[in-house]
Enzyme design. Structure first.
Site, PDB file in Angstrom:
ATOM      1  N   HIS A 137       0.792  -1.237   0.000  1.00 23.83           N
ATOM      2  CA  HIS A 137       0.000   0.000   0.000  1.00 23.83           C
ATOM      3  C   HIS A 137       0.825   1.289   0.000  1.00 23.83           C
ATOM      4  O   HIS A 137       0.503   2.242   0.723  1.00 23.83           O
ATOM      5  CB  HIS A 137      -0.966  -0.008   1.193  1.00 23.83           C
ATOM      6  CG  HIS A 137      -2.048  -1.054   1.111  1.00 23.83           C
ATOM      7  ND1 HIS A 137      -2.501  -1.576  -0.086  1.00 23.83           N
ATOM      8  CD2 HIS A 137      -2.783  -1.677   2.084  1.00 23.83           C
ATOM      9  CE1 HIS A 137      -3.461  -2.453   0.153  1.00 23.83           C
ATOM     10  NE2 HIS A 137      -3.643  -2.548   1.450  1.00 23.83           N
ATOM     11  N   HIS A 211      -9.585   2.049   0.528  1.00 19.13           N
ATOM     12  CA  HIS A 211      -9.543   0.910   1.451  1.00 19.13           C
ATOM     13  C   HIS A 211     -10.645   0.991   2.512  1.00 19.13           C
ATOM     14  O   HIS A 211     -10.424   0.666   3.677  1.00 19.13           O
ATOM     15  CB  HIS A 211      -8.159   0.851   2.101  1.00 19.13           C
ATOM     16  CG  HIS A 211      -7.711  -0.511   2.518  1.00 19.13           C
ATOM     17  ND1 HIS A 211      -8.357  -1.236   3.507  1.00 19.13           N
ATOM     18  CD2 HIS A 211      -6.692  -1.284   2.098  1.00 19.13           C
ATOM     19  CE1 HIS A 211      -7.727  -2.385   3.657  1.00 19.13           C
ATOM     20  NE2 HIS A 211      -6.720  -2.447   2.824  1.00 19.13           N
ATOM     21  N   GLU A 355     -11.480  -3.594  -2.648  1.00 20.01           N
ATOM     22  CA  GLU A 355     -10.501  -2.640  -3.172  1.00 20.01           C
ATOM     23  C   GLU A 355     -10.349  -2.888  -4.672  1.00 20.01           C
ATOM     24  O   GLU A 355      -9.754  -3.881  -5.084  1.00 20.01           O
ATOM     25  CB  GLU A 355      -9.153  -2.839  -2.465  1.00 20.01           C
ATOM     26  CG  GLU A 355      -9.228  -2.783  -0.957  1.00 20.01           C
ATOM     27  CD  GLU A 355      -8.120  -3.595  -0.283  1.00 20.01           C
ATOM     28  OE1 GLU A 355      -6.934  -3.383  -0.582  1.00 20.01           O
ATOM     29  OE2 GLU A 355      -8.456  -4.471   0.537  1.00 20.01           O
TER      30      GLU A 355
END
Ligand code: GLA
Length: 390
Positions: A137, A211, A355
Site C-alpha cells: 500500500h 480501502h 478494493e
C-alpha cells in the site's frame, strides 16, 4: 372533464413538491476541524450531505472516508464505514488503512523491489505475511498518511470533494513526480463515486484504490459473516504464503472462492483450503469478468464488480469499476486492538473491503495487465460504491 384532469394533475404535482419539501434536505458540504497531526498541521473533515439526508464524511488526511451514513430498508440511517472520530485515531492506528486512499501502488510488491526500463528500484518492506517481507500500500508513508489539498465542489446538486497530492520523485522509493487528483462525489441516489487521475514526469507503477471497510449493519455491530456477497469474477490470482500472486489465473469454480452466485461470506471461510489458510480467510485478488476488455492499459468501462446484501438491515452495496480486478479482504487481521467511532473494538472480520485495483505485484509479473504510467500519459479510473436497500 379536461379541466378536472388538469387540476388533478396539478394536485398530484403539488403533493410531490410538498413531499420533497418535507423530506429532502438541501445538498450541502459542511467543513469542521478533524484535529491536528503530530507536526501541528490541521486536518479537516468535509461532510457531503445529499438531498435524501444521507452523508459521506471525508478528511483531507489520507483522503480517508470517515463516515458513510445511509438508510436501511426502514429508512433508518446508520454509519456503515469503520473508522475513528478524529485524525489522531488514524495516526495512531497506522496499519489498518480504514477508509483510506491508497497509493502510489495499492496492494503488495514482492520483496519491495521491481525493475523498470532496466533500472532496479528498492521500496520499503513494510509488511511481512508468513514472515516474507514485501511492500504494501505505497510504503511507510503512503498516500493514506499524507495531507491532501482539498476543494469542496458541486456538480449541479451533487456535492463533491477534490483532493490533490503531488508525490515527489523518489518518495517511498518510486520514480517520478506523480501529480494525483482524486474526486469524491456523493449523489442523491446514494452513490459514492471516486474518480482517480494522475500524471508523471518519469515512468512509474501506479495502482490507486480506496480501502474502506464496510459493515452494512452499522460499524461496531458484530461481524460481517452473514453478509451475502456476489463477485462478478470467474477467476482469481492465487498467492504464495507471502500473499504474492503465483502468476497463475485460476478458475474459482468448485472452490470457496466462487462468488459468481451469492454466498454468505462466512459460509465456506473455515473450509480446509490452502489459499484460505495463507490469507487467514479471504484476502485475494479476483479477476473481473468484463464484457469488454481493458481499453488501453489502464482503463476499461464502468462495470459491476460486486454486490453485497446484509439481510437484517436490507442494505445493499454494489461496486462498479473500470479496474480489471478487486481485492476482497474480510478483515482477518482485525484483532480488537482498534476501538472505533462508537467506542466498540473492531474484532476479527467486523468489516470487509472491496478494493478495486490492478493485480498485486504487477510490476514484477509481465503477464499481468500493465501498471506503468509514462510521461505524457494520463492515469484515469473510476469506481462507484452504490448503496440501496432490498
Ligand atoms: C489489504 C491486504 C491485507 C491487509 C490489509 C490491511 O487489504 O490485502 O492483507 O494487509 O490491506 O490490513
Amino acid at each position: 372533464m379536461k379541466k378536472q384532469y388538469r387540476s388533478a394533475l396539478a394536485g398530484a404535482f403539488l403533493g410531490i413538491i410538498t413531499a420533497v419539501a418535507l423530506n429532502a434536505a438541501q445538498p450541502n458540504i459542511n467543513m469542521t476541524s478533524f484535529g491536528t497531526l503530530r507536526d501541528g498541521r490541521a486536518a479537516q473533515l468535509y461532510t457531503l450531505t445529499n438531498s435524501q439526508g444521507a452523508k459521506v464524511a471525508i478528511t483531507n488526511y489520507g483522503g480517508i472516508v470517515v463516515r458513510i451514513i445511509v438508510p436501511d430498508r426502514e429508512g433508518d440511517l446508520a454509519d456503515v464505514a469503520l473508522g475513528y472520530n478524529d485524525v489522531s485515531g488514524y495516526v495512531k492506528d497506522g496499519s489498518t488503512y480504514f477508509g483510506a486512499l491508497i497509493g502510489r501502488y495499492g496492494n503488495r510488491i514482492a520483496k519491495g523491489q521491481f525493475t523498470l526500463d532496466g533500472q532496479a528500484y528498492k521500496l520499503a518492506t513494510n509488511n511481512a505475511p508468513g514472515d516474507i517481507p514485501c511492500a504494501l500500500h505505497g510504503g511507510n508513508v503512503g498516500f493514506d498518511k499524507v495531507l491532501w489539498d482539498a476543494t469542496p465542489l458541486f456538480d449541479k446538486d451533487t456535492p463533491g470533494l477534490r483532493l490533490r497530492y503531488v508525490s515527489k520523485d523518489g518518495e517511498e522509493g518510486y520514480p517520478g513526480n506523480l501529480d494525483v487528483t482524486v474526486t469524491y462525489w456523493f449523489s442523491d441516489s446514494n452513490e459514492l463515486r471516486i474518480e482517480y487521475s494522475a500524471t508523471t514526469d518519469k515512468a512509474t507503477p501506479v495502482n490507486l484504490t480506496n480501502h474502506s471497510y464496510f459493515n452494512l449493519r452499522g460499524e461496531g455491530i458484530g461481524n460481517i459473516l452473514d453478509h451475502v456477497l456476489m463477485l462478478n469474477a470467474s477467476n482469481y490470482t492465487p498467492v504464495d504464503k507471502g500473499l504474492i500472486p503465483t502468476g497463475q489465473i485460476a478458475p474459482v469454480a468448485g472452490t470457496p472462492f466462487d462468488f459468481t452466485k451469492p454466498h454468505a461470506i462466512g459460509e465456506r471461510i473455515e473450509e480446509q483450503n490452502e489459499q484460505l489458510e495463507f490469507g487467514g480467510g479471504y484476502d485475494h485478488n479476483w479477476v473481473l469478468d468484463r464484457k469488454t476488455g481493458i481499453i488501453g492499459k489502464l482503463r476499461g468501462s464502468l462495470q459491476k464488480a460486486a454486490e453485497v446484501y446484509e439481510p437484517a438491515s436490507g442494505r445493499v452495496l454494489e461496486v462498479l469499476t473500470e479496474e480489471p480486478a478487486v481485492q476482497f479482504y474480510c478483515g482477518n487481521f482485525l484483532d480488537g486492538k482498534n476501538v472505533g467511532k462508537s467506542k466498540v473494538a473492531y474484532k476479527k472480520r467486523t468489516g470487509f473491503c472491496l478494493e478495486t485495483q490492478h493485480y498485486p505485484d504487477s510490476p514484477n509479473q509481465p503477464s499481468f495487465p500493465d501498471t506503468i504510467l509514462r510521461p505524457g500519459e494520463k492515469y484515469e479510473t473510476v469506481t462507484v460504491y452504490r448503496f440501496s436497500t432490498r
